[in-house]
Structure formats: structure tokens, C-alpha cells
Design a protein around this motif. Structure first.
Motif, PDB file in Angstrom:
ATOM      1  N   GLN A 205      -2.455  18.728  -4.385  1.00 19.67           N
ATOM      2  CA  GLN A 205      -1.443  17.674  -4.348  1.00 19.67           C
ATOM      3  C   GLN A 205      -2.043  16.368  -3.854  1.00 19.67           C
ATOM      4  O   GLN A 205      -1.780  15.299  -4.406  1.00 19.67           O
ATOM      5  N   ALA A 206      -2.861  16.439  -2.823  1.00 23.18           N
ATOM      6  CA  ALA A 206      -3.488  15.237  -2.266  1.00 23.18           C
ATOM      7  C   ALA A 206      -4.400  14.557  -3.291  1.00 23.18           C
ATOM      8  O   ALA A 206      -4.385  13.330  -3.435  1.00 23.18           O
ATOM      9  N   ILE A 207      -5.190  15.343  -3.991  1.00 19.36           N
ATOM     10  CA  ILE A 207      -6.087  14.784  -5.007  1.00 19.36           C
ATOM     11  C   ILE A 207      -5.272  14.121  -6.120  1.00 19.36           C
ATOM     12  O   ILE A 207      -5.602  13.034  -6.598  1.00 19.36           O
ATOM     13  N   ARG A 208      -4.178  14.770  -6.494  1.00 20.78           N
ATOM     14  CA  ARG A 208      -3.304  14.178  -7.515  1.00 20.78           C
ATOM     15  C   ARG A 208      -2.697  12.865  -7.019  1.00 20.78           C
ATOM     16  O   ARG A 208      -2.610  11.883  -7.754  1.00 20.78           O
ATOM     17  N   PHE A 209      -2.285  12.836  -5.767  1.00 22.27           N
ATOM     18  CA  PHE A 209      -1.717  11.615  -5.200  1.00 22.27           C
ATOM     19  C   PHE A 209      -2.704  10.456  -5.264  1.00 22.27           C
ATOM     20  O   PHE A 209      -2.336   9.319  -5.585  1.00 22.27           O
TER      21      PHE A 209
ATOM     22  N   VAL B 287       4.484   1.710   2.065  1.00 24.95           N
ATOM     23  CA  VAL B 287       5.630   2.581   1.840  1.00 24.95           C
ATOM     24  C   VAL B 287       5.129   4.025   1.834  1.00 24.95           C
ATOM     25  O   VAL B 287       4.156   4.353   1.171  1.00 24.95           O
ATOM     26  N   ARG B 288       5.814   4.852   2.619  1.00 28.55           N
ATOM     27  CA  ARG B 288       5.428   6.262   2.773  1.00 28.55           C
ATOM     28  C   ARG B 288       6.332   7.085   1.859  1.00 28.55           C
ATOM     29  O   ARG B 288       7.549   7.100   2.023  1.00 28.55           O
ATOM     30  N   VAL B 289       5.713   7.785   0.880  1.00 33.44           N
ATOM     31  CA  VAL B 289       6.513   8.384  -0.189  1.00 33.44           C
ATOM     32  C   VAL B 289       6.034   9.785  -0.578  1.00 33.44           C
ATOM     33  O   VAL B 289       4.874  10.133  -0.391  1.00 33.44           O
ATOM     34  N   HIS B 290       6.990  10.545  -1.145  1.00 34.02           N
ATOM     35  CA  HIS B 290       6.670  11.857  -1.722  1.00 34.02           C
ATOM     36  C   HIS B 290       6.259  11.735  -3.186  1.00 34.02           C
ATOM     37  O   HIS B 290       5.374  12.465  -3.652  1.00 34.02           O
ATOM     38  N   ASP B 291       6.903  10.848  -3.905  1.00 36.03           N
ATOM     39  CA  ASP B 291       6.702  10.712  -5.354  1.00 36.03           C
ATOM     40  C   ASP B 291       5.756   9.546  -5.626  1.00 36.03           C
ATOM     41  O   ASP B 291       6.168   8.437  -5.999  1.00 36.03           O
TER      42      ASP B 291
ATOM     43  N   TYR C  28       0.831  -1.201   0.000  1.00 34.93           N
ATOM     44  CA  TYR C  28       0.000   0.000   0.000  1.00 34.93           C
ATOM     45  C   TYR C  28       0.872   1.261   0.000  1.00 34.93           C
ATOM     46  O   TYR C  28       1.949   1.279   0.590  1.00 34.93           O
ATOM     47  N   ILE C  29       0.368   2.287  -0.677  1.00 30.59           N
ATOM     48  CA  ILE C  29       1.120   3.529  -0.852  1.00 30.59           C
ATOM     49  C   ILE C  29       0.548   4.617   0.046  1.00 30.59           C
ATOM     50  O   ILE C  29      -0.639   4.928  -0.024  1.00 30.59           O
ATOM     51  N   MET C  30       1.414   5.197   0.881  1.00 26.76           N
ATOM     52  CA  MET C  30       1.033   6.334   1.712  1.00 26.76           C
ATOM     53  C   MET C  30       1.668   7.597   1.118  1.00 26.76           C
ATOM     54  O   MET C  30       2.892   7.711   1.043  1.00 26.76           O
ATOM     55  N   GLY C  31       0.840   8.519   0.690  1.00 28.44           N
ATOM     56  CA  GLY C  31       1.334   9.772   0.112  1.00 28.44           C
ATOM     57  C   GLY C  31       1.538  10.821   1.188  1.00 28.44           C
ATOM     58  O   GLY C  31       0.669  11.038   2.041  1.00 28.44           O
ATOM     59  N   ILE C  32       2.675  11.506   1.142  1.00 22.69           N
ATOM     60  CA  ILE C  32       3.053  12.480   2.167  1.00 22.69           C
ATOM     61  C   ILE C  32       2.554  13.875   1.791  1.00 22.69           C
ATOM     62  O   ILE C  32       2.883  14.396   0.719  1.00 22.69           O
ATOM     63  N   ILE C  33       1.770  14.463   2.688  1.00 18.91           N
ATOM     64  CA  ILE C  33       1.314  15.847   2.519  1.00 18.91           C
ATOM     65  C   ILE C  33       1.937  16.679   3.637  1.00 18.91           C
ATOM     66  O   ILE C  33       1.486  16.658   4.780  1.00 18.91           O
ATOM     67  N   ASN C  34       3.003  17.377   3.320  1.00 21.11           N
ATOM     68  CA  ASN C  34       3.708  18.200   4.303  1.00 21.11           C
ATOM     69  C   ASN C  34       3.176  19.627   4.278  1.00 21.11           C
ATOM     70  O   ASN C  34       3.380  20.338   3.299  1.00 21.11           O
TER      71      ASN C  34
END
Length: 417
Positions: free
Chosen positions: A170-174, A391-395, A143-149
Motif C-alpha cells: 500500500q505504501a509503495i502504491r501511495f 493534507v493527510r489522506v487515505h485515498d 503536499y500529500i501525506m498518505g496514511i498507513i494504518n
């Protein structure tokens, strides 16, 4: 030309070995006997009394395996010793049954702990987890965790403090790119960063969170170690807490998690100003952080965090563990954790791995944060092979592709499209 095509089989689980045995047309009863013999384990115990240690060694030798104890104890010293049990799964299972026949309580306790460790390592006890409206089935895929800083001082340069519209976009795009969870954080955790007040953290995360719960259909995690921030975020719609201090910083955090019955990520963290050395060029790393035994210490300290959660009433099935890459570890220690990540499976919980753009990658490749995508991809792929579940990721777009490819290889989880 080789007459018999002799080759070494590689398999990572019982199902893959079973398929090979079935190709040979082994009968069903024989297959059940052979499967446990096809897996080798080296299992370490700490602080075993000398009498129990001698019995463990003798029993493993009797069963065809080995038991390593200290030379001093072997030659007669009456002191505790660590023990390494070396053998096949079948031999270790036989040891468990044998130890339960002894009247000694220590040996019975060893049997229980060894059995639990083996089952956890084989991931027999992992049950699906409900996070928000989504069910996460561990082992099926990564599972992919997208980072919103929403911080002004993120180490990775992606901080979006004060820009709600950009953070929401950014979140919607993720989500469109494949994120299964969004992790919103309002306080930087980079080495040397300064703590902020609850009010400041809430002012950063809440406007974004309130918008996202209306606009995305994936669970939202709140990245905080403060109980008040977690409470208000959950009240506003967050479905999970990601605590970088493993419930140790705020004594009320575990109570909040239990009260709202939400999943929690407990991360290993030895960060402390007296152990941190700044190096601005690549974002900083930790130097001289002392561990008695790196993986043993991490497992023990994560167990402590799990204990804090359980004592507060958190369901064991709601806990996720994170080894805390970059938090109180040197570059060399971070690399060792990645090599030995699978050892965390003994905790019996899903594993979250956060390596994205971190300084360990920067130091290996000599690159700044915005050029660490390929290095991140390597850590994600190898992390999945070692047992990472999230995995917690920016990209997100790139790492979702990496994870899908790695899953197809490691888990046999090929999905068309």
C-alpha cells in the motif's frame, strides 16, 4: 449596457493585486503606497487593560480605521477588555509605528504582537523545511501525506495490523500515486478506542517501517504520542513525528524530537472519555465539548504545544500545526474550523489538515467511511484554499489530483503532466 464595465476584483495576496495595479499602469512608488491599502484585516486582542484599549481605539479612529472595545470600558469601567482592530493593512502598519512611540510597555507589546500576527498571517516568515532527504517549500504547492494504518481497529476500515506485506505494498502504491510523506500509525485514535502498550505499538509499526525505509524514497512519519515509540522509529529511519496529543501526553516526547532534530506535527486535541459519546453507525462523534471561543482556544492551545517544543529545544522551523479535526470537537465545531482554517496562519507555522473519511463527513452526507471520498475531496479543496500546506489522506490517488487542481486555482501552481 454598462458604460464602464464596473466590477469587484477578487485577489488573495499582494502579488495578485500588484498585477491588477500594473495593468492600470500605476507608477512604482504609487504601487508601494497602494498595496497595503488593498487588504482589510480584523485583528482581535484579548485581555487588554482599559487604558491601552482606549488608546488603541483612539489611534485606529485617527488613522481612519476602527477599534472595538466593550461598552462597559467605553463608558468608563476600569476593567480589561478584548479589542478588535478593524482597518486596512496600511492603517494597521501605521498603528504599529504609532504605538511604538508611546512610553507604555503594554502598547509596545501590542505593537510587537500585532506586527507578528500580520506577518505570520501573510506567511512572510515561512521558510522551507527539510524532512528526511526532501525539502518542502511551503506555498508552492500542497503536499500529500498518505496514511498507513497498521491497526486492527481503524475507524476508516483500512487497518492492516499484522500484514506487513500488504502495508508495504500500500505504501509503495501511495508513493506511485503522489504521496510526499507516509504516516505510519500503530494505535487507533478513533473515539472510544483503547490505548495499547509501547511494546504492542512497536510490534505493529517497526516491521513495516524497517521495510519501507529501504523501499521508498519519501520521508516517513511516525504517528505516535509515545516517546519510546518515536525514538525507536527515528532510529530505524523515520524522519518526522506526528503527535496527536501535541506533545502533552508524554513528557519525554518533546525531548526526543529535539534530540534527533526532526520535524514534529503538534495537533490540537481535547479528546477525553468524559467528553466522548459513541455512535457506532457512522464511527462516532464528539458531543457537548465546550469551548469558550473555538478558534481562540485552538490557537491558544496550539501555542502551548509549540511552547513545549521550544522549551525542549525543538527548532521553531521544525514545527507543523494541525487543528485536530474530529478530536474533541462536535460536527458543528469541525465545520467551523474548516470555514475558519486560515486563522491558524497567525501561528506562523505550516498547517496540516486531516479530514480524510472522518465522521464530520459521514454525518453531513450520511455515509459510512468507505463512501466518503467525495466529501473528503471537498474538505481538501476548501482546506487548500484556506491555507493548508499538507493534507493527510487515505485515498492518495484521488486527493493528489484534487490538490493539484486546487493548487492550480488557488496558488497559480499549474504544472503540466
Amino acid at each position: 449596457m454598462r458604460r464602464f464595465n464596473a466590477r469587484i476584483l477578487e485577489y488573495s495576496n499582494a502579488e495578485k493585486l500588484k498585477k491588477e495595479l500594473e495593468k492600470v499602469k500605476v507608477d512604482w512608488e504609487g504601487l508601494q503606497v497602494m498595496l497595503p491599502k488593498g487588504f482589510f484585516r480584523a485583528l482581535k486582542l484579548e485581555g487588554v487593560n482599559y487604558e491601552a484599549a482606549h488608546i488603541l481605539k483612539q489611534e485606529m479612529l485617527r488613522l481612519g480605521g476602527e477599534g472595538a472595545i466593550s461598552a462597559a470600558v467605553y463608558f468608563g469601567a476600569a476593567s480589561p477588555t478584548d479589542v478588535i482592530l478593524i482597518g486596512t493593512l496600511a492603517q494597521l502598519e501605521a498603528l504599529i509605528n504609532s504605538l511604538r512611540q508611546f512610553p507604555d510597555d503594554t502598547l509596545k507589546a501590542v505593537a510587537q504582537e500585532v506586527e507578528e500576527a500580520l506577518k505570520n498571517y501573510q506567511r512572510e516568515n515561512l521558510k522551507p523545511m527539510q524532512i528526511g532527504k526532501k525539502t518542502f517549500v511551503w506555498g508552492e504547492r500542497t503536499y500529500i501525506m498518505g496514511i498507513i494504518n497498521v491497526t486492527p481497529d481503524s475507524f476508516s476500515g483500512d487497518g492492516l495490523a499484522g500484514n506487513v506485506e500488504e502495508a508495504v505494498a500500500q505504501a509503495i502504491r501511495f508513493v506511485e500515486e503522489g504521496a510526499d510523506i507516509l504516516d505510519i500509525g500503530g494505535e487507533s485514535t478513533r473515539p472510544g478506542s483503547q490505548p495499547i502498550s509501547e511494546e504492542e505499538e512497536l510490534s505493529r509499526v517497526m516491521p513495516v517501517l524497517r521495510r519501507l525505509v529501504k523501499e521508498v524514497d519519501v520521508p516517513i512519519s511516525i504517528d505516535t504520542y509515545k516517546a519510546r515509540v518515536a525514538r525507536e522509529a527515528i532510529e530505524a529511519g523515520a524522519s518526522m513525528v506526528n503527535d496527536v496529543w501535541g506533545l502533552r501526553m508524554d513528557p519525554d516526547m518533546a525531548k526526543v524530537v529535539a534530540e534527533y532534530n526532526v520535524p514534529v506535527v503538534v495537533m490540537h486535541n481535547r479528546s477525553h472519555p468524559k467528553n466522548a459519546v459513541q455512535e457506532a453507525r457512522l464511527g462516532g462523534r464528539y458531543v457537548g465539548v465546550e469551548y469558550q471561543d473555538l478558534m481562540a482556544d485552538i490557537v491558544r492551545e496550539l501555542e502551548y504545544s509549540i511552547g513545549l517544543a521550544l522549551d525542549a529545544g525543538v527548532d521553531f522551523e521544525k514545527i507543523i500545526v494541525d487543528p485536530g479535526i474530529g478530536f474533541g470537537k462536535t460536527v458543528e465545531q469541525n465545520l467551523e474550523i474548516l470555514r475558519r482554517l486560515g486563522e491558524l496562519k497567525v501561528l506562523g507555522r505550516p498547517i496540516l489538515l486531516g479530514t480524510s473519511r472522518k465522521s464530520v463527513i459521514g454525518y453531513v452526507l450520511n455515509l459510512p467511511p468507505n463512501e466518503r471520498v467525495e466529501g473528503t475531496a471537498a474538505t481538501v479543496a476548501l482546506g487548500i484554499a484556506a491555507g493548508a500546506d499538507i493534507v493527510r489522506v487515505h485515498d492518495v490517488k484521488a486527493m493528489a489530483r484534487v490538490a493539484k487542481m486546487a493548487d492550480a486555482i488557488v496558488r497559480g501552481a499549474f504544472r503540466e503532466g
